[in-house]
Design a protein around this motif. Sequence first.
Motif, PDB file in Angstrom:
ATOM      1  N   TYR A 283      81.649  16.585   5.922  1.00 45.35           N
ATOM      2  CA  TYR A 283      80.649  17.651   5.834  1.00 45.35           C
ATOM      3  C   TYR A 283      79.824  17.495   7.098  1.00 45.35           C
ATOM      4  N   VAL A 284      79.842  18.527   7.944  1.00 49.94           N
ATOM      5  CA  VAL A 284      79.397  18.315   9.330  1.00 49.94           C
ATOM      6  C   VAL A 284      78.119  19.103   9.632  1.00 49.94           C
ATOM      7  N   PHE A 306      78.681  30.752  11.823  1.00 50.05           N
ATOM      8  CA  PHE A 306      79.037  30.361  10.458  1.00 50.05           C
ATOM      9  C   PHE A 306      77.803  29.818   9.759  1.00 50.05           C
ATOM     10  N   VAL A 307      77.889  29.585   8.464  1.00 46.43           N
ATOM     11  CA  VAL A 307      76.783  28.955   7.732  1.00 46.43           C
ATOM     12  C   VAL A 307      77.347  27.865   6.820  1.00 46.43           C
ATOM     13  N   THR A 308      76.436  27.105   6.245  1.00 46.72           N
ATOM     14  CA  THR A 308      76.776  26.050   5.289  1.00 46.72           C
ATOM     15  C   THR A 308      77.826  26.528   4.277  1.00 46.72           C
ATOM     16  N   GLY A 309      78.836  25.714   4.059  1.00 45.71           N
ATOM     17  CA  GLY A 309      79.786  25.988   2.982  1.00 45.71           C
ATOM     18  C   GLY A 309      81.141  26.452   3.456  1.00 45.71           C
ATOM     19  N   MET A 310      81.229  26.941   4.711  1.00 44.06           N
ATOM     20  CA  MET A 310      82.534  27.384   5.206  1.00 44.06           C
ATOM     21  C   MET A 310      83.468  26.183   5.334  1.00 44.06           C
ATOM     22  N   GLY A 311      84.688  26.338   4.855  1.00 41.13           N
ATOM     23  CA  GLY A 311      85.641  25.241   4.966  1.00 41.13           C
ATOM     24  C   GLY A 311      86.260  24.938   3.622  1.00 41.13           C
ATOM     25  N   ASP A 313      87.776  21.338   0.922  1.00 42.66           N
ATOM     26  CA  ASP A 313      87.359  20.030   0.408  1.00 42.66           C
ATOM     27  C   ASP A 313      87.497  18.903   1.434  1.00 42.66           C
ATOM     28  N   TRP A 314      88.177  19.157   2.563  1.00 42.61           N
ATOM     29  CA  TRP A 314      88.338  18.116   3.592  1.00 42.61           C
ATOM     30  C   TRP A 314      87.361  18.273   4.746  1.00 42.61           C
ATOM     31  N   TYR A 315      87.070  19.497   5.077  1.00 41.32           N
ATOM     32  CA  TYR A 315      86.183  19.735   6.216  1.00 41.32           C
ATOM     33  C   TYR A 315      85.331  20.946   5.893  1.00 41.32           C
ATOM     34  N   ARG A 316      84.029  20.776   5.979  1.00 46.57           N
ATOM     35  CA  ARG A 316      83.148  21.884   5.611  1.00 46.57           C
ATOM     36  C   ARG A 316      81.942  21.915   6.548  1.00 46.57           C
ATOM     37  N   VAL A 317      81.515  23.135   6.865  1.00 43.50           N
ATOM     38  CA  VAL A 317      80.277  23.311   7.630  1.00 43.50           C
ATOM     39  C   VAL A 317      79.120  22.867   6.742  1.00 43.50           C
ATOM     40  N   GLY A 318      78.312  21.969   7.272  1.00 45.89           N
ATOM     41  CA  GLY A 318      77.242  21.383   6.471  1.00 45.89           C
ATOM     42  C   GLY A 318      75.880  21.975   6.785  1.00 45.89           C
ATOM     43  N   THR A 319      74.977  21.090   7.192  1.00 46.26           N
ATOM     44  CA  THR A 319      73.560  21.403   7.274  1.00 46.26           C
ATOM     45  C   THR A 319      73.175  21.822   8.687  1.00 46.26           C
ATOM     46  N   LEU A 320      72.115  22.607   8.801  1.00 51.98           N
ATOM     47  CA  LEU A 320      71.503  22.920  10.094  1.00 51.98           C
ATOM     48  C   LEU A 320      70.361  21.933  10.310  1.00 51.98           C
ATOM     49  N   THR A 370      64.493  31.165   8.812  1.00 52.03           N
ATOM     50  CA  THR A 370      65.768  31.762   9.217  1.00 52.03           C
ATOM     51  C   THR A 370      66.929  31.103   8.473  1.00 52.03           C
ATOM     52  N   ALA A 371      66.866  29.774   8.354  1.00 49.70           N
ATOM     53  CA  ALA A 371      67.916  29.072   7.608  1.00 49.70           C
ATOM     54  C   ALA A 371      67.974  29.598   6.174  1.00 49.70           C
ATOM     55  N   ASP A 372      66.823  29.725   5.570  1.00 45.16           N
ATOM     56  CA  ASP A 372      66.716  30.197   4.194  1.00 45.16           C
ATOM     57  C   ASP A 372      67.294  31.611   4.062  1.00 45.16           C
ATOM     58  N   GLU A 373      66.943  32.466   5.018  1.00 40.07           N
ATOM     59  CA  GLU A 373      67.395  33.857   4.974  1.00 40.07           C
ATOM     60  C   GLU A 373      68.921  33.959   5.115  1.00 40.07           C
ATOM     61  N   LEU A 374      69.494  33.122   5.996  1.00 43.36           N
ATOM     62  CA  LEU A 374      70.929  33.232   6.286  1.00 43.36           C
ATOM     63  C   LEU A 374      71.805  32.420   5.327  1.00 43.36           C
ATOM     64  N   GLY A 375      71.209  31.526   4.552  1.00 49.82           N
ATOM     65  CA  GLY A 375      72.011  30.714   3.642  1.00 49.82           C
ATOM     66  C   GLY A 375      72.416  29.375   4.214  1.00 49.82           C
ATOM     67  N   TRP A 376      71.688  28.918   5.229  1.00 48.66           N
ATOM     68  CA  TRP A 376      71.928  27.568   5.742  1.00 48.66           C
ATOM     69  C   TRP A 376      71.173  26.556   4.886  1.00 48.66           C
ATOM     70  N   GLN A 377      71.801  25.436   4.600  1.00 48.63           N
ATOM     71  CA  GLN A 377      71.053  24.263   4.156  1.00 48.63           C
ATOM     72  C   GLN A 377      70.363  23.712   5.405  1.00 48.63           C
ATOM     73  N   MET A 378      69.118  23.286   5.259  1.00 45.98           N
ATOM     74  CA  MET A 378      68.422  22.775   6.441  1.00 45.98           C
ATOM     75  C   MET A 378      67.997  21.325   6.248  1.00 45.98           C
ATOM     76  N   THR A 379      67.945  20.609   7.366  1.00 50.97           N
ATOM     77  CA  THR A 379      67.321  19.295   7.364  1.00 50.97           C
ATOM     78  C   THR A 379      66.670  19.066   8.726  1.00 50.97           C
ATOM     79  N   ALA A 380      65.852  18.042   8.826  1.00 48.89           N
ATOM     80  CA  ALA A 380      65.335  17.619  10.127  1.00 48.89           C
ATOM     81  C   ALA A 380      65.162  16.114  10.109  1.00 48.89           C
ATOM     82  N   HIS A 381      65.422  15.535  11.269  1.00 49.18           N
ATOM     83  CA  HIS A 381      65.178  14.110  11.460  1.00 49.18           C
ATOM     84  C   HIS A 381      63.664  13.914  11.486  1.00 49.18           C
TER      85      HIS A 381
END
Length: 585
Positions: A283-284, A306-311, A313-320, A370-381
């Motif tokens: 999950y990348v 793309f947004v979170t979830g594409m892919g 069970d082996w490879y999936r678009v993850g978090t922004l 923007t993440a919320d609007e587009l359906g991205w999961q978000m995180t920050a360091h």
Amino acid sequence: MPGNVNQLPIGASGSAVLLSMAGLFLFSASLFSQRPPDTIYYNGAIVTMWPAHPVAEAVAIREGRFATVGSNQQVLRTAGPSTARVDLHGRCVLPGLIDSHCHPIMAALGERNSEVPPLHSIADIQAYIRHRDAMLPAGQIILVPHVFVTRLKERRYPTRGELDAAAADRPVIVDNGYAAVLNSAALAKLGISGSTPQPTDGRIVKDTEGRPTGLVLGAPELLAPLRVSPPVTLQDRLWALRTMLHHYNEVGITSIIDRAEGPPGFRAYQALHRQGKLTARCYVTYIINAQGTPAQVRESILRIPFVTGMGDDWYRVGTLKTFLDGGICMGTAYLRKPYGPNTGLYGYHDPKYRGVLRVPEANLVAMAKTADELGWQMTAHTTGGGSTDLLLQAYQAANRENPIRNLRFTVTHGDFPNPHAIQMAKELGVAFDCQPAWIYLDGPAVKDVFGPARMSNFIPLASLFRAGVVVAGGSDHMIGFNPNTSTNPYNPFLGMWIAITRKTVDGTVINPSERLNRRQALRMYTLNAAWLSFDEKKKGSIEPGKLADMVVIDRNYLSCPVDSIKDIQALRTVVGGRVVFDRLN
Ligand SMILES: [Zn+2]
């Protein structure tokens, strides 16, 4: 087709006979599911993490998924003539382990040309520089990466003189991405002398006579000519990813969350997946720097195709993700209040200094909305309490316009969440991606810097659990192959042991009230990490219907002496029913 109508439940066969096309499909699907399992593991002590059946003796695997889980008798009676049977001889089995935070490509490339040994002292650094000096062509820069002062015995950076003593004839930079120590040849190469004016984005540290000590804080543009790394091709990345995933498999890891990639990294994952060579589920995370104006931040996110979830069970678009501050290992974590008087470890004294905030608050809010609007999961360091608070406030601002709960926004690291931050996370449905290894490796050095009040909030795993915040376990592995001595160590059993004991390198214990029990620690590396990638219904436990990811280990996780948890060895690692690492026999 194998199977027999008489084995079907009455309801299934009855409806198949009565219904037309749709019914026929149901009928054949039911027949299919009655095929005998491909493999049965039996005579085991299986810790399932399945609430309905927490411990089992046997598990059957069919078509890459767990079929029956239960007693030897219950499971073995489902065997057919072609079912492989594996006698576990009482060995313990856990669900496949998930590292919620790693950097496999960077980690492998970091040791592509030369192994970087563990550097515990200035003498270790000097020895490594001498070793490289003897190998490299004349004039080539020696870069010693990821040197964290909190992990050096001396608890100070080396001086230029100490680097000169190891290699005087070529530039040397001892680096952690923020702070760097330069030898005299490196200072000369950059034209830095006692009369060089201070850069606007950092500091050249000078001694009482005004001469540079070699330590430079921040100042990325000034240091850029020394930080050049060789170009990396797609083939290099494929090698790095494939090699590192095999190393992960050797310690029982079956899934990872890669926490920082751009387009070239995503291409590597896609290519290796197409070749059928991924040996862990990935999950990348997509990284952006969130600089410029808030409108530019929004534009930069809109451009990602793309947004979170594409892919799959082996490879999936993850978090922004973006980087909000620095780290506790180099004194750049952004705190709620100034660091105070004990910052000598990091090479400076400044009564007003709170750390480095890399993204303006307005940009962070724009990113969250923007993440919320587009359906991205978000995180920050975020490592300091100040940056964690700002992130949660940005999430709150987005949440007011459009609820974020279903997107499972995350705090990456979050080393100092106070009770208020934990409460906010709980209310917003925000999860934490935590690194227990920092308690062990950095706790002793940072406790004097931060002081007892702040340290009471240091990686408070039990408080997060008690509040009902989902907290996953990750390594932040970024360089090296060795599971226990690389930076940071990726052995999940070491991570669980630290979460359970809160022991440190110097033998002390930090905040014993924040200890987890064994099942909670395992949960961090299984179900909770699966939750972070929206996969808790697919993996993270050994139960019928879930992906057949599991690890056979050499001692009983629940009953072995607590200090031996860190020494647990994986004997066989299975992903989707396939053996990806094996020393069982
Ligand atoms: Zn990281």
